[in-house]
Design an enzyme around this catalytic site. Structure first.
Site, PDB file in Angstrom:
ATOM      1  CG  ASP A  52      -8.167 -11.944  26.275  1.00 10.67           C
ATOM      2  OD1 ASP A  52      -9.364 -12.001  25.957  1.00 10.67           O
ATOM      3  OD2 ASP A  52      -7.751 -12.201  27.419  1.00 10.67           O
ATOM      4  CG  ASP A  85     -11.465 -14.357  23.976  1.00  7.98           C
ATOM      5  OD1 ASP A  85     -12.269 -15.320  23.927  1.00  7.98           O
ATOM      6  OD2 ASP A  85     -11.827 -13.191  24.171  1.00  7.98           O
ATOM      7  CE1 TYR A  88     -10.437 -11.597  20.813  1.00 13.04           C
ATOM      8  CE2 TYR A  88      -8.173 -12.321  21.021  1.00 13.04           C
ATOM      9  CZ  TYR A  88      -9.320 -11.811  21.584  1.00 13.04           C
ATOM     10  OH  TYR A  88      -9.363 -11.519  22.927  1.00 13.04           O
ATOM     11  CG  HIS A 217     -12.036 -15.981  28.582  1.00 10.01           C
ATOM     12  ND1 HIS A 217     -10.866 -15.456  28.075  1.00 10.01           N
ATOM     13  CD2 HIS A 217     -13.044 -15.214  28.066  1.00 10.01           C
ATOM     14  CE1 HIS A 217     -11.140 -14.431  27.288  1.00 10.01           C
ATOM     15  NE2 HIS A 217     -12.459 -14.259  27.260  1.00 10.01           N
ATOM     16  CG  HIS A 226     -15.705  -7.633  29.163  1.00 17.68           C
ATOM     17  ND1 HIS A 226     -14.449  -7.793  28.615  1.00 17.68           N
ATOM     18  CD2 HIS A 226     -16.579  -7.724  28.126  1.00 17.68           C
ATOM     19  CE1 HIS A 226     -14.556  -7.989  27.314  1.00 17.68           C
ATOM     20  NE2 HIS A 226     -15.840  -7.940  26.989  1.00 17.68           N
ATOM     21  CG  HIS A 252     -13.849 -11.485  29.250  1.00 22.44           C
ATOM     22  ND1 HIS A 252     -14.185 -11.798  27.941  1.00 22.44           N
ATOM     23  CD2 HIS A 252     -14.973 -10.944  29.815  1.00 22.44           C
ATOM     24  CE1 HIS A 252     -15.451 -11.470  27.725  1.00 22.44           C
ATOM     25  NE2 HIS A 252     -15.946 -10.948  28.837  1.00 22.44           N
ATOM     26  CG  ASP A 253     -12.060  -6.578  31.450  1.00 26.40           C
ATOM     27  OD1 ASP A 253     -12.843  -6.498  30.477  1.00 26.40           O
ATOM     28  OD2 ASP A 253     -12.389  -6.286  32.608  1.00 26.40           O
ATOM     29  CG  HIS A 254      -8.581  -7.290  25.326  1.00 30.98           C
ATOM     30  ND1 HIS A 254      -8.734  -7.191  23.956  1.00 30.98           N
ATOM     31  CD2 HIS A 254      -9.247  -8.423  25.684  1.00 30.98           C
ATOM     32  CE1 HIS A 254      -9.457  -8.204  23.515  1.00 30.98           C
ATOM     33  NE2 HIS A 254      -9.787  -8.962  24.549  1.00 30.98           N
TER      34      HIS A 254
END
Length: 335
Positions: A52, A85, A88, A217, A226, A252-254
Site C-alpha cells: 500500500d 495497492d 494510488y 493483497h 477492513h 490492504h489494511d494500512h
C-alpha cells in the site's frame, strides 16, 4: 561492489521464467507460472515486505523507502515483496504512466533495493489498467519489476505463492460505487476463481519446500479498518490450512499486524504501511491471537533457513517494533 550480484540474478530469473512460460504453454494442465529465486550459498533467504505504497513519495512513502534501504543493506536481502495497492488511487493507465517512475523507480533508489520485486495486484490497482502493470514493458523500464496475477516463487527451502485476491471480493462487483474496475481476464468470475483455487491447491500440494508462504493483497484475519475478508475465509483459508501453510502475508489494511491463529499453525502478517496509515483505526480482537498491532507506517523483513523462520516489523524510522520466530518443530517465540 555488489552490482553484479544485483543484476545477474534478475536476468537469470527472467530467463528461467520465460522458459517456464513456454513449457507451460505446451502443457494441457493449468499451472501457476513459476520463478526460481536463488538462495544464499548457505541456503538461507532474506527479504523485505511492503504494501500500500504508491503515492509519489507522499504520506512518508519516501521515509519508509529510506529505512527499507538501510535495513535491506544490513540484512543483505535477496529480494522484496509488495502486497499490492502499488499505485494510488487508481492504478496506472499505461506502461508509460509517470506514476511508475514517480512512485517506484525514483523512490526505492537504495543499492540494497535493486533486487527483484515480486508484486501482487491490489483493489486500487484494479481501478486502473491491469494489463499495464502486468506488461513486460515495465520490466524493460525497470528490470526489478515482476508482476503477474498469481504465481509461485521457488527458492529451495521456501516456496512463496502469490494469489490474486481482488476478484474474490463480492462488493467490488455488486457495489462498486463510483469506481470502475478492470475485470478483463477475470470474467466469467466463477470460472476464474474456481480455476485459481484449484491451481493454488495443486501447487501447495506439490510443494516440497520446508516453508510455505502465501501472499495476497487482502486480509484473511485483521483487526484493522477492513477487518476479515469473508470471501477469503470461506474459499482460500481452508486450502491454506489443509496444506499447512506457515505464513499468510497481506496488505490492504494500512497498518502492521501479526495474528496467530488458534485454529491452525498459520501466522497472519499484515504489511500495509508503505505510505498512508490509518491512525487509531483498530477493532477489538482475541488477545490470545493478537501478537502485535501498529497503526503507523513501516514494513517487515523475513528470514528463512533450513530450521528457522524469522519475522521483524519496523516503523518508518527503522525502529524494531516486533520480532517473531519459529522452528520447524513448532517452537514459537516472540523476541
Amino acid at each position: 561492489m555488489d552490482s553484479l550480484r544485483d543484476v545477474k540474478p534478475i536476468k537469470l530469473i527472467f530467463s528461467i521464467f520465460c522458459l517456464v512460460i513456454i513449457l507451460s504453454a505446451c502443457n494441457s494442465t493449468a499451472e501457476l507460472p513459476r520463478f526460481v529465486q536463488p538462495p544464499e550459498p548457505d541456503g538461507s533467504l532474506s527479504f523485505l515486505v511492503v504494501g500500500d505504497w504508491g503515492r509519489r513519495g507522499s504520506y512518508n512513502q519516501s521515509q519508509v523507502a529510506l529505512q527499507m534501504g538501510k535495513i535491506g543493506k544490513d540484512l543483505n536481502i535477496d529480494f522484496l515483496i509488495s502486497t499490492g495497492d502499488n499505485f494510488y488511487d487508481d492504478g496506472i493507465i499505461s506502461p508509460y504512466d509517470s506514476q511508475f517512475q514517480d512512485s517506484f523507480t525514483n523512490i526505492y533508489t537504495a543499492t540494497s533495493l535493486q533486487k527483484p520485486w515480486y508484486n501482487v495486484l491490489g483493489n486500487h490497482d484494479y481501478r486502473g489498467n491491469v494489463y499495464a502493470q502486468l506488461s513486460p514493458i515495465l520490466r524493460d523500464l525497470d528490470c526489478r519489476w515482476i508482476c503477474l496475477r498469481s504465481y509461485v516463487v521457488n527458492a529451495e527451502i521456501v516456496d512463496i505463492f502469490f494469489v490474486d485476491t481482488t476478484p474474490f471480493v463480492d462488493r467490488y462487483f455488486d457495489e462498486p460505487k463510483d469506481h470502475v474496475y478492470d475485470w478483463r481476464g477475470v470474467l466469467p468470475r466463477n470460472k476464474y476463481l474456481n480455476s485459481l483455487l484449484t491451481d493454488v491447491d495443486v501447487a501447495l500440494q506439490e510443494s516440497m519446500a520446508k516453508w510455505k508462504i502465501v501472499v495476497g493483497h487482502h486480509t484473511i484475519k485483521s483487526a484493522g479498518h477492513h477487518g476479515n475478508t469473508i470471501e477469503l475465509e470461506k474459499q482460500l483459508l481452508p486450502i491454506l490450512e489443509a496444506n499447512e501453510v506457515d505464513l499468510y502475508i497481506n496488505g490492504h489494511d494500512h497498518c502492521l499486524e501479526h495474528i496467530s491463529s488458534i485454529n491452525s499453525g498459520i501466522q497472519f502478517m499484515t504489511s500495509g504501511g508503505g505510505s498512508k496509515a490509518w491512525k487509531g483505526d483498530v477493532n477489538d480482537w482475541n488477545p490470545q491471537e493478537m501478537r502485535f498491532y501498529y497503526d503507523g507506517q513501516g514494513f517487515m523483513s523475513v528470514y528463512t533457513s533450513e530450521a528457522e523462520l524469522r519475522v521483524v516489523f519496523y516503523d518508518g524510522l527503522g525502529h524494531v517494533l516486533h520480532r517473531w520466530s519459529t522452528l520447524k518443530n513448532g517452537v514459537y517465540s516472540d523476541i
